[in-house]
Scaffold this motif. Structure first.
Motif, PDB file in Angstrom:
ATOM      1  N   THR A 189       0.843  -1.196   0.000  1.00  0.00           N
ATOM      2  CA  THR A 189       0.000   0.000   0.000  1.00  0.00           C
ATOM      3  C   THR A 189       0.879   1.248   0.000  1.00  0.00           C
ATOM      4  OG1 THR A 189      -1.812  -1.122   1.118  1.00  0.00           O
ATOM      5  CG2 THR A 189      -1.756   1.272   1.284  1.00  0.00           C
ATOM      6  N   LEU A 190       1.979   1.173   0.749  1.00  0.00           N
ATOM      7  CA  LEU A 190       2.853   2.347   0.827  1.00  0.00           C
ATOM      8  C   LEU A 190       3.578   2.622  -0.494  1.00  0.00           C
ATOM      9  CD1 LEU A 190       4.274   2.032   4.461  1.00  0.00           C
ATOM     10  CD2 LEU A 190       2.617   3.700   3.592  1.00  0.00           C
ATOM     11  N   GLU A 195       0.137   8.744  -4.068  1.00  0.00           N
ATOM     12  CA  GLU A 195      -1.294   8.895  -4.382  1.00  0.00           C
ATOM     13  C   GLU A 195      -2.118   9.162  -3.126  1.00  0.00           C
ATOM     14  OE1 GLU A 195      -3.325   6.046  -7.397  1.00  0.00           O
ATOM     15  OE2 GLU A 195      -1.243   5.370  -7.123  1.00  0.00           O
ATOM     16  N   ILE A 196      -1.746   8.464  -2.042  1.00  0.00           N
ATOM     17  CA  ILE A 196      -2.482   8.666  -0.784  1.00  0.00           C
ATOM     18  C   ILE A 196      -2.308  10.113  -0.319  1.00  0.00           C
ATOM     19  CG2 ILE A 196      -2.774   7.938   1.619  1.00  0.00           C
ATOM     20  CD1 ILE A 196      -1.619   5.186   0.788  1.00  0.00           C
ATOM     21  N   PHE A 199      -4.348  12.413  -2.506  1.00  0.00           N
ATOM     22  CA  PHE A 199      -5.762  12.326  -2.149  1.00  0.00           C
ATOM     23  C   PHE A 199      -6.030  13.094  -0.859  1.00  0.00           C
ATOM     24  CE2 PHE A 199      -9.172  10.670   0.376  1.00  0.00           C
ATOM     25  CZ  PHE A 199     -10.230  10.615  -0.526  1.00  0.00           C
ATOM     26  N   HIS A 203      -8.684  16.006  -0.105  1.00  0.00           N
ATOM     27  CA  HIS A 203      -9.708  15.692   0.896  1.00  0.00           C
ATOM     28  C   HIS A 203      -9.725  16.796   1.966  1.00  0.00           C
ATOM     29  CE1 HIS A 203     -12.439  12.798   2.634  1.00  0.00           C
ATOM     30  NE2 HIS A 203     -11.706  12.589   3.722  1.00  0.00           N
TER      31      HIS A 203
ATOM     32  N   SER B  13     -16.173   9.438  -2.271  1.00  0.00           N
ATOM     33  CA  SER B  13     -15.434  10.553  -1.673  1.00  0.00           C
ATOM     34  C   SER B  13     -14.217  10.082  -0.875  1.00  0.00           C
ATOM     35  CB  SER B  13     -16.360  11.401  -0.798  1.00  0.00           C
ATOM     36  OG  SER B  13     -16.867  10.616   0.264  1.00  0.00           O
ATOM     37  N   HIS B  14     -13.985   8.755  -0.799  1.00  0.00           N
ATOM     38  CA  HIS B  14     -12.805   8.241  -0.078  1.00  0.00           C
ATOM     39  C   HIS B  14     -11.951   7.334  -0.933  1.00  0.00           C
ATOM     40  CE1 HIS B  14     -15.332   9.680   3.217  1.00  0.00           C
ATOM     41  NE2 HIS B  14     -14.195   9.894   3.828  1.00  0.00           N
ATOM     42  N   LEU B  15     -12.251   7.274  -2.215  1.00  0.00           N
ATOM     43  CA  LEU B  15     -11.532   6.356  -3.103  1.00  0.00           C
ATOM     44  C   LEU B  15     -10.191   6.953  -3.533  1.00  0.00           C
ATOM     45  CD1 LEU B  15     -11.751   3.651  -4.677  1.00  0.00           C
ATOM     46  CD2 LEU B  15     -12.766   4.963  -6.545  1.00  0.00           C
ATOM     47  N   VAL B  16      -9.112   6.328  -3.084  1.00  0.00           N
ATOM     48  CA  VAL B  16      -7.776   6.802  -3.436  1.00  0.00           C
ATOM     49  C   VAL B  16      -7.361   6.238  -4.793  1.00  0.00           C
ATOM     50  CG1 VAL B  16      -5.333   6.787  -2.775  1.00  0.00           C
ATOM     51  CG2 VAL B  16      -7.113   7.003  -1.011  1.00  0.00           C
ATOM     52  N   ARG B  17      -7.548   4.944  -4.980  1.00  0.00           N
ATOM     53  CA  ARG B  17      -7.252   4.310  -6.269  1.00  0.00           C
ATOM     54  C   ARG B  17      -8.018   3.004  -6.370  1.00  0.00           C
ATOM     55  NH1 ARG B  17      -2.298   2.986  -8.108  1.00  0.00           N
ATOM     56  NH2 ARG B  17      -2.804   0.837  -8.568  1.00  0.00           N
ATOM     57  N   LEU B  25      -8.252   1.205  -2.711  1.00  0.00           N
ATOM     58  CA  LEU B  25      -7.689   1.794  -1.490  1.00  0.00           C
ATOM     59  C   LEU B  25      -8.667   2.867  -1.039  1.00  0.00           C
ATOM     60  CD1 LEU B  25      -3.853   2.543  -1.783  1.00  0.00           C
ATOM     61  CD2 LEU B  25      -5.010   0.830  -0.377  1.00  0.00           C
ATOM     62  N   TYR B  27      -9.597   5.716   1.801  1.00  0.00           N
ATOM     63  CA  TYR B  27      -8.988   6.580   2.809  1.00  0.00           C
ATOM     64  C   TYR B  27      -9.831   6.586   4.096  1.00  0.00           C
ATOM     65  CZ  TYR B  27      -6.659  10.606   4.896  1.00  0.00           C
ATOM     66  OH  TYR B  27      -5.959  11.425   5.743  1.00  0.00           O
ATOM     67  N   ASP B  29     -10.823   8.281   7.737  1.00  0.00           N
ATOM     68  CA  ASP B  29     -10.788   9.557   8.458  1.00  0.00           C
ATOM     69  C   ASP B  29     -10.633   9.391   9.964  1.00  0.00           C
ATOM     70  OD1 ASP B  29     -11.318  11.240   6.185  1.00  0.00           O
ATOM     71  OD2 ASP B  29     -13.379  10.494   6.232  1.00  0.00           O
ATOM     72  N   THR B 160      -0.919   3.344   6.985  1.00  0.00           N
ATOM     73  CA  THR B 160      -1.171   3.852   5.623  1.00  0.00           C
ATOM     74  C   THR B 160      -2.384   4.769   5.513  1.00  0.00           C
ATOM     75  OG1 THR B 160      -2.686   2.091   4.921  1.00  0.00           O
ATOM     76  CG2 THR B 160      -0.325   1.619   4.751  1.00  0.00           C
ATOM     77  N   GLN B 161      -3.193   4.833   6.558  1.00  0.00           N
ATOM     78  CA  GLN B 161      -4.438   5.617   6.570  1.00  0.00           C
ATOM     79  C   GLN B 161      -5.454   5.080   5.565  1.00  0.00           C
ATOM     80  OE1 GLN B 161      -4.064   7.698   9.090  1.00  0.00           O
ATOM     81  NE2 GLN B 161      -6.267   7.927   9.043  1.00  0.00           N
ATOM     82  N   CYS B 162      -5.229   3.881   5.085  1.00  0.00           N
ATOM     83  CA  CYS B 162      -6.119   3.318   4.063  1.00  0.00           C
ATOM     84  C   CYS B 162      -6.509   1.884   4.391  1.00  0.00           C
ATOM     85  CB  CYS B 162      -5.424   3.306   2.704  1.00  0.00           C
ATOM     86  SG  CYS B 162      -5.224   4.940   2.010  1.00  0.00           S
TER      87      CYS B 162
END
Ligand code: SF4
Lengths: 212, 473
Positions: A189-190, A195-196, A199, A203, B13-17, B25, B27, B29, B160-162
């Motif tokens: 994931t990292l 990209e994270i 985003f 956000h 609204s939370h879709l990173v990829r 992935l 995100y 909150d 990773t916050q995901c």
């Protein structure tokens, strides 16, 4: 997870078939809140003469002098040589944790149990399947020569003896990629950290109250 | 643009990829952390030399292991060594890794993680919320996408916050019409589970809708979403409306001033569009819902207060029949016994399902001026948080309970799962406001009947189940 490219280490031969995960790490050690600290209890029932408990002081427990890991010539071994069906039994991830935490980086055997196999690779413990005849040969060489070492090259997928003999092994390309690059699921994931972050910035722009 | 469901909006609204195969992935909150599922995750971070990606997303508390008595003894009041170690380990981890806010054991704002998130305004509409606990679905009551995760996923989110996941299907459960007097959100959700089964929501995210849901308070909506997981769905949600916004205004971590106005503007969009397509729709008539009581060892083994324990002999499906027989044996119940004849040993009012102030008020109203029946060995009230407890005491509810013979305890998960010393003894039968009646859940050999707070309170007074609708006068 540590990157694994080429490692060379002292070999210890564990000459038993069907070593199960209960033997690798007995169940009384699973109550822990940790995923470290299992190294001293690896093969606990074989390694010590008394019964170990999670709160035992392992440094004071009587060692079983006959168990191969306790023999001075194998002190500091990082490659475990084993027989068929190594790691059978439960799905406990404590088994690969204990092996890694003891100091093992690779296990060589003719075959491994499925769940244990996956758990190990996820944790970066390299499991090498070699033909039973070759494993047998390695057992003989290890026992014959004190200080016997093997080189494991994951990139090339080879095991090389001190005499320069090389054996090729197979491994799933995806798992090989993960271990070579030290990637676990988090690592993967990292790979998308950029990209994270991008985003996250948008956000924050849209919903600033979610931050801080 | 095509009409979207609330779930579609939260997902997008939370879709990173997203990979070609749909693996995404997402995100996160808000990450709620408690002492049981976090130690190995933090240790994993340490071993890998990783940091927490976004410290201000973490809100932590100790709740599962904490005792509900003897708080004056501090940590020494936690008699079980493993429990105590978990509580102390969380202290250490939060100190080392940080958090937006931490409510440790003994803090006056400490409580069940799913009660304190909303109470603090740490759960907000439009958020993705995760926690290493399956009842995280509770937070969906605020128009949030909230679901439980495992320990390795806790570590993954910390780092990773995901979350790595695939989008589930959407199920709308519409409850239309007006609830009868004495019927609560707990009865609605038990009736829903009775209808669709504990696997009915598997693979879906549930949106609860309809006039009866809109009429519920935020507390009631939380009760409803709490048990979405018992219907098989990892997440349940309710659209944002005035009640959502009124509940949040002024809460500690809710936005303030101009930021509040901006947030409210956005939050108002958090509902399914007219004509949005769901993969499945289930409709219930609110007027038909009666007080619910579970008779077995799964939340779907439920009937109404005027019903009887079912007879497995009348079940044609052999697998179901066998399950019923096993459940009745474990529960020590005979087929066709009227529910009102089931006598109780203990009564537990608490758990993240029903331990908020509205729940305690409803129970106190039933109890007021009456006494716990002689055959009930222990009736206890465990508020969901320190703030709920303080509010209840301000309103004099504690006195109503204690005068009636209830024990009034410190906040925590308590007898919901009995990780502390609050447990049923083998064979004991309990009316409980919690969410799981699994074998051994409240203690080895313990027998659990799930009910609403008012029904639990009435059962404590009567010594057996009674219909709360004609009990109070
Ligand atoms: S109250 Fe019960 S269901 Fe809720 S978080 Fe605690 S243990 Fe889990």
């Amino acid at each position: 997870m540590e990157k694994f490219v080429r490692k060379e280490g002292l070999v210890v031969p564990l000459d038993r078939a069907n070593v199960d995960t209960d033997a690798v790490i007995p169940k009384q050690f699973l109550k822990s809140i940790r995923r470290t600290g299992f190294g001293p209890n690896l093969f606990d029932a074989w390694r010590y003469l008394d019964r170990g408990e999670p709160d035992s002081d392992n440094s004071r427990r009587p060692l079983n002098p006959d168990f191969v890991l306790n023999q001075p010539r194998y002190k500091g071994a990082t490659v475990l040589l084993a027989r068929e069906n190594f790691g059978c039994g439960s799905s406990r991830e404590h088994a690969p944790w204990a092996l890694l935490q003891y100091g093992f980086q690779a296990v060589i055997a003719p075959s491994f149990a499925d769940i244990f196999f996956n758990n190990s690779l996820k944790n970066g413990l390299v499991l090498i399947r070699l033909d039973a005849k070759i494993v047998d040969k390695l057992f003989k060489e290890t026992e014959a020569a004190a200080g016997y070492r093997l080189a494991v090259d994951l990139e090339q997928q080879t095991v090389t003896t001190p005499g320069g003999e090389s054996f090729r092994f197979e491994i799933d390309p995806f798992r090989k990629h993960c271990i070579l690059n030290g990637l676990d699921d988090i690592g993967l994931t990292l790979d998308h950290a950029g990209e994270i972050k991008a985003f996250e910035a948008q956000h924050r722009e849209r919903q600033p109250w979610l931050f801080g | 643009m095509t009409a979207q469901t609330l779930f579609d909006k939260l997902w997008a609204s939370h879709l990173v990829r997203e990979e070609k195969d749909g693996t995404a992935l997402i995100y996160i909150d808000r990450h709620l952390v408690h002492e049981v599922t976090s130690p190995q995750a933090y240790e994993g971070l340490t071993l890998a030399g990783r940091k927490v990606w976004r410290v201000d997303s973490v809100v932590a508390t100790a709740d599962h292991n904490t005792p509900t008595r003897n708080w004056d003894q501090g940590l020494n009041g936690i008699t079980d060594a493993v429990s105590r170690l978990q509580v102390e380990t969380l202290d250490k981890n939060i100190k080392a890794f940080g958090a937006k806010v931490y409510f440790p054991f003994l803090d006056k704002r400490q409580g069940i993680v799913h009660v304190i998130g909303p109470e603090q305004g740490a759960t907000l509409p439009g958020m993705t919320v995760v926690c290493g606990d399956s009842h995280t679905s509770t937070h969906g009551a605020f128009g949030a996408l909230a679901f439980g995760i495992g320990t390795s996923e806790v570590e993954h989110v910390l780092a990773t916050q995901c979350m790595v996941m695939k989008k589930s299907k959407a199920l709308q459960i519409a409850v239309e019409g007006k609830l009868g007097a004495g019927i609560t959100a707990k009865d609605i959700i038990l009736a829903i589970i009775g209808r669709i089964g504990t696997a009915g929501g598997t693979g879906y995210t549930i949106e609860f809708a309809g006039s009866a849901i809109r009429a519920l308070s935020m507390e009631g909506r939380m009760t409803l979403c709490n048990m979405a997981i018992e219907a098989g769905a990892r997440a349940g949600m309710v659209a944002v409306d005035d009640k959502t916004i009124d509940y949040l205004q002024g809460r500690t971590f809710a936005p303030k001033g101009a930021m509040w106005d901006k947030a409210v503007d956005y939050w108002r969009s958090l509902k399914s569009d007219e004509g949005a397509q769901f993969d499945k729709v289930v409709t219930l008539d609110a007027a038909e819902i009666k007080p619910q009581v579970t008779w077995g060892t799964s939340p779907q083994m439920v009937t109404t207060i005027d019903g009887r324990v079912p007879d497995p002999a009348r079940e044609s499906d052999p697998i179901k029949r066998e399950g019923m027989e096993r459940a009745l044996k474990y529960m020590n119940l005979k087929p066709d016994t009227p529910i009102t004849e089931i006598r109780l040993d203990k009564v537990f009012i608490g758990a993240c399902t029903n331990s908020r102030i509205e729940d305690l008020r409803a129970a106190a109203q039933v109890v007021k001026g009456k006494k716990v029946a002689a055959n009930v060995k222990l009736a206890m009230v465990v508020p969901g948080s320190g703030l709920v407890k303080a509010q209840a005491e301000k309103e004099g509810l504690d006195e109503i309970f204690t005068v009636a013979g209830f024990e009034w305890r410190e906040p925590g998960c308590s007898m919901c799962l009995g990780m502390n010393e609050d447990q049923l003894s083998p064979g004991e039968r309990c009316a409980s406001t919690s969410n799981r009646n699994f074998e051994g859940r409240q203690g080895p050999g313990g027998r659990t009947h799930l009910v609403s707070p008012a029904m639990a309170a009435a059962a404590a007074i009567a010594g057996h189940f009674v219909d709360v609708r004609n009990f109070n006068n």
